[in-house]
Design an enzyme around this catalytic site. Structure first.
Site, PDB file in Angstrom:
ATOM      1  N   GLU A 407      47.190  45.799  48.124  1.00  0.00           N
ATOM      2  CA  GLU A 407      45.830  45.307  49.733  1.00  0.00           C
ATOM      3  C   GLU A 407      46.053  46.093  50.342  1.00  0.00           C
ATOM      4  O   GLU A 407      44.738  46.291  51.575  1.00  0.00           O
ATOM      5  CB  GLU A 407      46.308  44.205  50.021  1.00  0.00           C
ATOM      6  CG  GLU A 407      46.591  43.147  48.554  1.00  0.00           C
ATOM      7  CD  GLU A 407      46.852  42.592  47.451  1.00  0.00           C
ATOM      8  OE1 GLU A 407      47.028  42.142  47.075  1.00  0.00           O
ATOM      9  OE2 GLU A 407      48.003  43.582  47.467  1.00  0.00           O
ATOM     10  N   HIS A 474      48.281  30.621  46.874  1.00  0.00           N
ATOM     11  CA  HIS A 474      47.495  30.232  46.483  1.00  0.00           C
ATOM     12  C   HIS A 474      46.332  29.475  47.475  1.00  0.00           C
ATOM     13  O   HIS A 474      45.851  29.179  46.943  1.00  0.00           O
ATOM     14  CB  HIS A 474      47.211  30.719  45.274  1.00  0.00           C
ATOM     15  CG  HIS A 474      48.045  31.462  44.758  1.00  0.00           C
ATOM     16  ND1 HIS A 474      49.958  31.400  44.396  1.00  0.00           N
ATOM     17  CD2 HIS A 474      47.285  32.532  43.797  1.00  0.00           C
ATOM     18  CE1 HIS A 474      49.381  32.671  43.399  1.00  0.00           C
ATOM     19  NE2 HIS A 474      48.232  33.499  43.070  1.00  0.00           N
TER      20      HIS A 474
END
Length: 668
Positions: A407, A474
């Protein structure tokens, strides 16, 4: 004038086919930063500059690399690369005013030393975190490759910086995508006081390239002719056959990390050994022995450079110190953006939130040929939520790019694309994973325009939210991490039509935008959505319902929770405000509504402490205190991580506490 003792040569210089003119140019190009540094050390002792990171002893690398590059090619230097800036012939008074914190510098007094970039000279300066610029180089090179331009991007780091994860991520991305990047490691012996033996456990840093399938070279960083001839050959090869190459320059830092730290931690015999390998004095002696550099020419160069330094110093001294202007400071946080309303036609179709986002993104890709999408699994697979499904068939893999799981490097690559004239959109597979890219988001993207007027034309899509039993990693709604950071814009739509129009505007906006998308709403919320391209302004909340008893302020899933409750409690008259964008925040609508109703309930899925609702509560207290008929009430999730079990998750969320909180406020 600077003096340099004649010394027995420590290097074998091989001029090859280089003519005398180039040999002298390289000498003068090294002499200039050396003389500037010697002057800066004097000024530092006199208190006329505040800090200095010395590159004495490393001039051959900066000068050799820059001389081998073309002026239109980007270089991303570090603290000790003054020779990059001088070889690119930046006027010295601009460097001097930069170091003095004056307006003619490159950062308007907002940053120091070499923490700046300049599009005029195709230089992109570092930030103190070191690693992010490596991925930025990837993005710059990717833009060149997409335009089929034969250009190299050179980026510098020290041996200490190679310990950072950004280094490894950037090399991996560059290798997988075969990007024309020249990664330059200046192995100068110490990261501040930490020797190389405590930084890495391999013989040569160049060997790390093998693990990434990259070509690498080891070059004597103190031999200007070896640097120049080798880099000239390598860069020409990269232009014709785009690929990344890792260079390890063996050199040494002859002064402290910065002057205050000194060099007492360095064994004296090591200092003595490297002093004999001084790149300038050795090269000067070589040119004199070959009859290329005469005493007259040497004297002329020194006098010319000394006069240039003094002339530009005097000019910089005469410039007034910056007078703070509040409007200028606030306005420069974001790049200018004039919202252009694109009004939709009356033709609509019923879409889910996920479909509206996908349609809006597809239409933006059609509108902007320079828009590139990057993310894990976004290409043929269509992303884990299938938002980019079918995009590869329409736009190709060059513009819809699967990325490695890194990322940080992809955020940085997006920034590099923006620097080199592209628009970039990154899908953060889950907003939780933004922690792995947090540094470049909050320290590079957010601060870029404020620091050196470089817009970060980047959108990061952030699928988020609980209610789907996805557990602690998540399910987070972590928007408050980013609303806290000046320079970022944060969007969080609740409805399909808003999501499509706001996404289009976010992509048009040259500023970095974090675009939050609630996963639970993806397939559960439907709405009639205009079929063609349109935009909606950022910073404008929506009045979903109008009433008089109190104001509910919320966003994302909270809007639907409130609507469900109000549909059940039809006797309650409420102003329901959907913020839609959290930064910029529609303060005017909030204040007007609360002043009208006298009561405010702030609903968020985020945990209570430190959420954006804490700031909105403070805003209301500061702006509406005399109009309030009750304390401001926040209804938030628990101050715990998000649990997996459905019953625990339900307890975590504020939904079950909403109705009682609303009734308490009405009854107050």
């Amino acid at each position: 004038m600077a003096t340099h003792t004649k010394t027995t040569l420590s290097f074998n210089y091989n001029r090859g086919t280089l003519d005398d003119k180039i040999l002298l140019q390289l000498y003068r190009a090294m002499l200039k930063p050396r003389m500037i540094e010697e002057k800066m050390l004097i000024l530092l002792r006199q208190g006329k500059i505040s800090k200095w990171f010395s590159g004495i002893g490393q001039e051959a690398i900066s000068v050799g690399v820059t001389s081998a590059m073309r002026d239109e090619e980007y270089i991303l230097p570090m603290h000790r690369n003054l020779g990059v800036f001088t070889t690119r012939e930046i006027p010295l008074y601009r460097l001097f005013t930069q170091w003095q914190g004056k307006m003619s510098g490159f950062t308007k007094g907002r940053d120091r030393s070499f923490h700046f970039g300049t599009q005029e000279y195709n230089i992109v300066g570092m930030i103190s975190h070191l690693g992010p610029q490596l991925g930025v180089a990837d993005g710059i090179a990717l833009a060149h490759k997409l335009r089929e331009e034969k250009a190299v991007t050179a980026v510098f780091t020290g041996e200490g910086g190679t310990s950072e994860g950004d280094f490894h991520e950037a090399l991996n991305v560059a290798s997988v995508w075969q990007l024309p990047v020249l990664f330059c490691i200046e192995n100068n012996g110490y990261g501040l006081s930490t020797p190389t033996s405590e930084q890495y456990n391999c013989e040569h840093l160049a060997d790390r390239a093998k693990g990434y399938g990259m070509e690498s070279h080891i070059i004597d960083g103190n031999n200007i002719l070896e640097v120049y001839t080798q880099i000239s050959k390598i860069t020409e090869g990269i232009r014709n056959n785009p690929r990344p190459v890792l260079i390890e320059f063996k050199t040494f830092r002859m002064r402290g990390h910065e002057e205050a730290s000194g060099t007492k931690y360095v064994p004296q015999e090591l200092m003595n050994m490297w002093a004999k390998k001084d790149p300038l004095s050795n090269y000067e002696a070589y040119l004199e022995q070959e009859g290329i550099l005469s005493a007259t020419v040497k004297e002329r160069y020194a006098v010319e450079i000394k006069n240039e330094i003094n002339e530009h110093l005097e000019k910089s001294y005469k410039e007034e110190q910056i007078t703070p202007d509040l409007n200028t400071e606030m306005e420069d946080v974001y790049a200018p953006f004039r919202f252009r309303e694109s009004v939709p036609s009356n033709t609509t179709e019923e879409l889910r939130l996920i479909d509206a986002i996908s349609q809006g993104l597809r239409q933006s890709m059609e509108k902007y040929d320079d828009l590139v999408i990057m993310g894990q699994d976004v290409a043929e697979y269509g992303g884990v939520f299938k938002i980019t499904e079918g995009f590869v068939a329409q736009f190709g893999k060059e513009r819809v790019r699967n990325t490695p799981i890194c990322e940080s490097a992809i955020v940085e690559t997006a920034m590099g694309l923006a620097i080199n004239g592209k628009k970039a959109l990154m899908e953060m597979q889950f907003s939780d994973f933004a922690t792995s890219g947090f540094n470049p988001i909050v320290n590079y993207l957010a601060k870029s325009h404020y620091r050196w007027s470089q817009p970060a034309d980047v959108v990061v899509r952030m699928p988020c939210g609980a209610g789907v039993a996805a557990g602690p990693f998540h399910s987070q709604t972590n928007e408050a991490w980013f609303t806290h950071t000046p320079g970022l814009k944060v969007v969080f739509p609740a409805f399909p039509a808003d999501a499509k129009g706001l996404l289009a505007t976010a992509i048009e906006d040259p500023n970095p935008v974090l675009f939050f998308e609630h996963k639970k709403l993806y397939r559960s919320i439907r709405q009639e959505v205009p079929t063609d391209y349109y935009t909606l302004p950022l910073g404008k909340a929506a009045l979903v319902r109008e009433g008089s008893q109190l104001t509910i302020i919320t966003y994302g899933a909270g809007v639907h929770w409130a609507l469900d409750l109000l549909n059940k409690r039809t006797e309650i008259s409420v102003d329901l405000i959907d913020l839609r964008t959290l930064q910029p925040l529609d303060k005017e609508r909030i204040i007007a509504s609360v002043c009208k109703t006298g009561k405010a309930l702030l609903l968020t899925e985020d945990s209570g402490f430190g959420s954006i609702m804490s700031d909105i509560s403070a805003l209301i207290m500061e702006s509406c205190f005399e109009k309030l008929d009750a304390p401001v009430k926040r209804v938030t999730s628990l101050d715990t991580p998000i649990p997996f079990d459905a019953n625990l998750e339900q307890q975590y969320l504020p939904l079950e506490r909403l109705e009682s909180a609303l009734q308490e406020l009405i009854d107050y």
